[in-house]
Design a protein around this motif. Structure first.
Motif, PDB file in Angstrom:
ATOM      1  N   TYR A   1       0.853  -1.186   0.000  1.00 54.69           N
ATOM      2  CA  TYR A   1       0.000   0.000   0.000  1.00 54.69           C
ATOM      3  C   TYR A   1       0.889   1.235   0.000  1.00 54.69           C
ATOM      4  O   TYR A   1       1.942   1.262   0.625  1.00 54.69           O
ATOM      5  CB  TYR A   1      -0.893   0.036   1.237  1.00 54.69           C
ATOM      6  CG  TYR A   1      -1.929  -1.052   1.289  1.00 54.69           C
ATOM      7  CD1 TYR A   1      -3.009  -1.034   0.411  1.00 54.69           C
ATOM      8  CD2 TYR A   1      -1.851  -2.083   2.212  1.00 54.69           C
ATOM      9  CE1 TYR A   1      -3.977  -2.018   0.457  1.00 54.69           C
ATOM     10  CE2 TYR A   1      -2.815  -3.075   2.267  1.00 54.69           C
ATOM     11  CZ  TYR A   1      -3.873  -3.036   1.382  1.00 54.69           C
ATOM     12  OH  TYR A   1      -4.831  -4.009   1.424  1.00 54.69           O
TER      13      TYR A   1
ATOM     14  N   ALA B   1      -3.688   4.941   0.958  1.00 49.19           N
ATOM     15  CA  ALA B   1      -4.361   3.651   0.780  1.00 49.19           C
ATOM     16  C   ALA B   1      -4.130   2.746   1.983  1.00 49.19           C
ATOM     17  O   ALA B   1      -5.020   1.989   2.379  1.00 49.19           O
ATOM     18  CB  ALA B   1      -3.875   2.966  -0.491  1.00 49.19           C
ATOM     19  N   GLU B   2      -2.964   2.829   2.582  1.00 49.82           N
ATOM     20  CA  GLU B   2      -2.687   2.014   3.766  1.00 49.82           C
ATOM     21  C   GLU B   2      -3.604   2.422   4.920  1.00 49.82           C
ATOM     22  O   GLU B   2      -4.157   1.584   5.625  1.00 49.82           O
ATOM     23  CB  GLU B   2      -1.231   2.146   4.181  1.00 49.82           C
ATOM     24  CG  GLU B   2      -0.866   1.294   5.370  1.00 49.82           C
ATOM     25  CD  GLU B   2       0.614   1.332   5.682  1.00 49.82           C
ATOM     26  OE1 GLU B   2       1.047   0.445   6.416  1.00 49.82           O
ATOM     27  OE2 GLU B   2       1.321   2.238   5.217  1.00 49.82           O
TER      28      GLU B   2
END
Length: 85
Positions: free
Chosen positions: A7, A11-12
């Motif tokens: 990621y 997004a993580e």
């Protein structure tokens, strides 16, 4: 170094709040993208050209955007959209 995915950016952070079954779909598709990139770019670290354009991948319940960085032998998941179905 070998091909992997991870990621990137926000997004993580977004992945932490998404349902596990949706994330399993994202991670499975990312695994497939890694295998495809590894087969296409056999000499990844020696790559001399530009990286491929980022793309969207549809999974059950949403989609995600990824970017392949050949010289780093990485597929980055840069954006995740969960539609809730």
């Amino acid at each position: 170094m070998s091909w992997k995915w991870e990621y990137a950016f926000a997004a993580e952070e977004a992945a932490r709040s998404l349902p596990p079954d949706f994330l399993a779909g994202v991670e499975g598709a990312a695994d497939e993208l890694v295998r495809a990139a590894e087969g296409l770019h056999v000499h990844g670290r020696a790559h001399d050209g530009p990286d491929p354009t980022g793309s969207h991948t549809i999974v059950s319940g949403g989609w995600f955007m990824h970017q392949v960085v050949v010289r780093s032998e990485r597929v980055y998941v840069v954006h995740i959209t969960y539609l809730g179905f």
